[in-house]
Scaffold this motif. Sequence first.
Motif, mmCIF file in Angstrom:
data_model
loop_
_atom_site.group_PDB
_atom_site.id
_atom_site.type_symbol
_atom_site.label_atom_id
_atom_site.label_comp_id
_atom_site.label_asym_id
_atom_site.label_seq_id
_atom_site.Cartn_x
_atom_site.Cartn_y
_atom_site.Cartn_z
ATOM 1 N N ASP A 1 10.058 3.963 -24.441
ATOM 2 C CA ASP A 1 11.282 3.557 -23.767
ATOM 3 C C ASP A 1 10.969 2.888 -22.432
ATOM 4 O O ASP A 1 11.663 1.959 -22.000
ATOM 5 C CB ASP A 1 12.175 4.783 -23.554
ATOM 6 C CG ASP A 1 13.536 4.407 -23.018
ATOM 7 O OD1 ASP A 1 14.140 3.446 -23.533
ATOM 8 O OD2 ASP A 1 13.989 5.054 -22.061
ATOM 9 N N ARG A 2 9.900 3.342 -21.795
ATOM 10 C CA ARG A 2 9.480 2.752 -20.519
ATOM 11 C C ARG A 2 8.623 1.513 -20.714
ATOM 12 O O ARG A 2 8.852 0.478 -20.101
ATOM 13 C CB ARG A 2 8.684 3.797 -19.720
ATOM 14 C CG ARG A 2 8.170 3.303 -18.371
ATOM 15 C CD ARG A 2 7.234 4.324 -17.734
ATOM 16 N NE ARG A 2 5.953 4.403 -18.427
ATOM 17 C CZ ARG A 2 5.386 5.544 -18.829
ATOM 18 N NH1 ARG A 2 5.980 6.703 -18.605
ATOM 19 N NH2 ARG A 2 4.219 5.528 -19.455
ATOM 20 N N GLU A 3 7.632 1.598 -21.573
ATOM 21 C CA GLU A 3 6.606 0.560 -21.665
ATOM 22 C C GLU A 3 7.057 -0.673 -22.432
ATOM 23 O O GLU A 3 6.588 -1.784 -22.148
ATOM 24 C CB GLU A 3 5.334 1.137 -22.304
ATOM 25 C CG GLU A 3 4.668 2.234 -21.491
ATOM 26 C CD GLU A 3 4.112 1.718 -20.173
ATOM 27 O OE1 GLU A 3 3.713 0.543 -20.109
ATOM 28 O OE2 GLU A 3 4.087 2.504 -19.206
ATOM 29 N N GLN A 4 7.950 -0.527 -23.407
ATOM 30 C CA GLN A 4 8.323 -1.676 -24.220
ATOM 31 C C GLN A 4 9.076 -2.721 -23.418
ATOM 32 O O GLN A 4 9.067 -3.905 -23.753
ATOM 33 C CB GLN A 4 9.143 -1.227 -25.432
ATOM 34 C CG GLN A 4 9.452 -2.331 -26.428
ATOM 35 C CD GLN A 4 8.211 -2.995 -27.005
ATOM 36 O OE1 GLN A 4 7.196 -2.331 -27.237
ATOM 37 N NE2 GLN A 4 8.262 -4.302 -27.225
ATOM 38 N N HIS A 5 9.705 -2.321 -22.321
ATOM 39 C CA HIS A 5 10.390 -3.302 -21.467
ATOM 40 C C HIS A 5 9.416 -4.349 -20.929
ATOM 41 O O HIS A 5 9.818 -5.477 -20.625
ATOM 42 C CB HIS A 5 11.070 -2.589 -20.299
ATOM 43 C CG HIS A 5 12.326 -1.868 -20.673
ATOM 44 N ND1 HIS A 5 13.455 -2.516 -21.122
ATOM 45 C CD2 HIS A 5 12.630 -0.539 -20.679
ATOM 46 C CE1 HIS A 5 14.400 -1.637 -21.367
ATOM 47 N NE2 HIS A 5 13.938 -0.430 -21.112
ATOM 48 N N LYS A 6 8.146 -3.988 -20.808
ATOM 49 C CA LYS A 6 7.165 -4.934 -20.273
ATOM 50 C C LYS A 6 7.001 -6.148 -21.180
ATOM 51 O O LYS A 6 6.606 -7.221 -20.717
ATOM 52 C CB LYS A 6 5.822 -4.235 -20.065
ATOM 53 C CG LYS A 6 5.861 -3.150 -18.986
ATOM 54 C CD LYS A 6 4.524 -2.451 -18.859
ATOM 55 C CE LYS A 6 4.572 -1.377 -17.766
ATOM 56 N NZ LYS A 6 3.288 -0.646 -17.649
ATOM 57 N N ALA A 7 7.272 -5.976 -22.459
ATOM 58 C CA ALA A 7 7.158 -7.096 -23.390
ATOM 59 C C ALA A 7 8.466 -7.862 -23.546
ATOM 60 O O ALA A 7 8.458 -9.033 -23.931
ATOM 61 C CB ALA A 7 6.699 -6.591 -24.756
ATOM 62 N N SER A 8 9.591 -7.210 -23.251
ATOM 63 C CA SER A 8 10.892 -7.799 -23.560
ATOM 64 C C SER A 8 11.649 -8.300 -22.343
ATOM 65 O O SER A 8 12.642 -9.017 -22.493
ATOM 66 C CB SER A 8 11.765 -6.755 -24.288
ATOM 67 O OG SER A 8 11.098 -6.240 -25.422
ATOM 68 N N ASP A 9 11.223 -7.911 -21.148
ATOM 69 C CA ASP A 9 11.970 -8.249 -19.933
ATOM 70 C C ASP A 9 11.031 -8.908 -18.928
ATOM 71 O O ASP A 9 10.688 -8.331 -17.909
ATOM 72 C CB ASP A 9 12.599 -7.003 -19.332
ATOM 73 C CG ASP A 9 13.582 -6.346 -20.279
ATOM 74 O OD1 ASP A 9 14.648 -6.933 -20.516
ATOM 75 O OD2 ASP A 9 13.281 -5.263 -20.803
ATOM 76 N N MET A 10 10.634 -10.138 -19.225
ATOM 77 C CA MET A 10 9.646 -10.845 -18.405
ATOM 78 C C MET A 10 10.296 -11.989 -17.631
ATOM 79 O O MET A 10 9.698 -13.038 -17.434
ATOM 80 C CB MET A 10 8.528 -11.383 -19.299
ATOM 81 C CG MET A 10 7.765 -10.304 -20.044
ATOM 82 S SD MET A 10 6.402 -9.645 -19.091
ATOM 83 C CE MET A 10 5.159 -10.887 -19.422
#
Length: 542
Positions: A386-395
């Motif tokens: 939930d925390r780490e996947q944002h790094k790929a989707s919210d750039m």
Amino acid sequence: MPTQVLIVGAGPTGLTLAIDLGLRGVRATLVEQKEAPQFLPKMERCNARSMEIYRRMGIADRVRAAGLPAGCPMDVFIVLSLVEPPLVHHPHPSVAEAKARIAACEDASEPLEPYQLISQYTLEPLLKEIAESLPGITVRYGCELVDFAQDAAGVTAQVRTGGATEPIRAAYMVGCDGGNSLVRRRLGIALEGEANIQELRQALYYCADLYERIPIGKGRHYHVADAEGSFLIVQDSTRHFTLHSVVDSDAAMAETFERVVAMPVAYDMLYVAPWRMNLLLAERYGEGRVLLAGDAVHLVIPTGGLGMNTGVGDAVDLSWKLAAVLQGWGGPRLLASYEIERRQVGERNVAASGFAARGRREWRRLWRPDLRENAAARAELARVADREQHKASDMIGAELGYRYAPSPLIAPEPGGPREEEAPQDFMRYRPTTLPGARLPHIWLGDRTAMQDRIGYGSAFTLLRLGGAAGGGRNGSAGGGTGLQEAFAGLGAPLQLVDIADPHARDIYGHDLLLLRPDLHIAWRGNAPPADPHALAAMATGH
């Protein structure tokens, strides 16, 4: 010389470059060894900055019409399969929802255009059609570059069509010929970084009813918590899907697809092939009259969607500079600035791609065979994902927040470090008019976009805000007269755009902004430049 620029490679970077050159009145020939655009799964999203660029070129609506419908969700899921409750569900706005959010934004924190999901096999034929419609642009498929040589006046390339080889002479050549670039290799330019990080297989499927039947919700990415690192991507038709997975054989991709879908569906596997993750950057972006762009100079992991989009940025930076030199007003340092500006962006985006990939690896390492039965392990994986996947989707910071600094074309500002010069953030966009940055999008009082007020073409623009033409709030009376004379003395086009809207002045923070043809800010001030001739010479590469 009938061809001024020879472009090698008709991927999105080469085609975008051809279109932009054509719109600027440059004669260009594009050669591509393939006989036609191929129906192969590659990129699947134009990011916000690329769509702003395509809007400037007048083609954004055509790109959207060809891509995923505006009402389709762009959600991201982490799942065990498509029929089990998701471990993580990250909602992302559809294009229609994103446009509504942009329309309501008043603080310059949003792009002018949202992203667009469009498969490369859809985008390439569209760009090809647009390029072929432009006078001065010649597009030749089934035409392979064999060799080239350059001299002080131009480049002579040998190209092969069928069994016949012929020369093409051009003032400049641009290699947009991909990760295995012949142009780069012939120049002896090496790639630096991490190669062959991991090998996966990618497959393309046609499945007519899967999208409508997915019970857990519609989205664009379904990352699977499994031993193979699988992830399923919805393509623009919503009838085609790509699957990436670390498996040993092509046949295993069909088995993996069925396991991930986990319900009976009729499908065809149209394509399957291995590919390797790389984080690589070319040591140089060209030599002499031969330049490089796109995957020829930077190879990233697709996580974060920065590959093709970085290439589009390369194309528009290079295009206006080539046009300026060919039109006679670009100075001797102008083309040299291409590598200085775009290589730093390439380096940044390679780092951003690695940052996103590490985030995904962080939660994938928590997979274990008993995940379905082990509630505690499942909860821990979901918490980290939930925390780490944002790094790929919210750039969005990587997409919009890059700045050309240092650059010989950008005016440095005196004084100490500023708050707005804080380290550039991959995930957060901070609008700024600091020289080198992209002009932030704002709505004017009549609800037109500032970017749309800046005419498209090869001209620089002096943006005069808050009544700066007649005095401004800081006494910038007559701001622009000296610059007009300085640019005219160099034969360089400069247009004056007056915006009296006080909100625009408040957001941008200065009375005067000098904008380049690519809408990056070359200089800002509250009074006319002390030495307009020096500023004009710097901005145009003299």
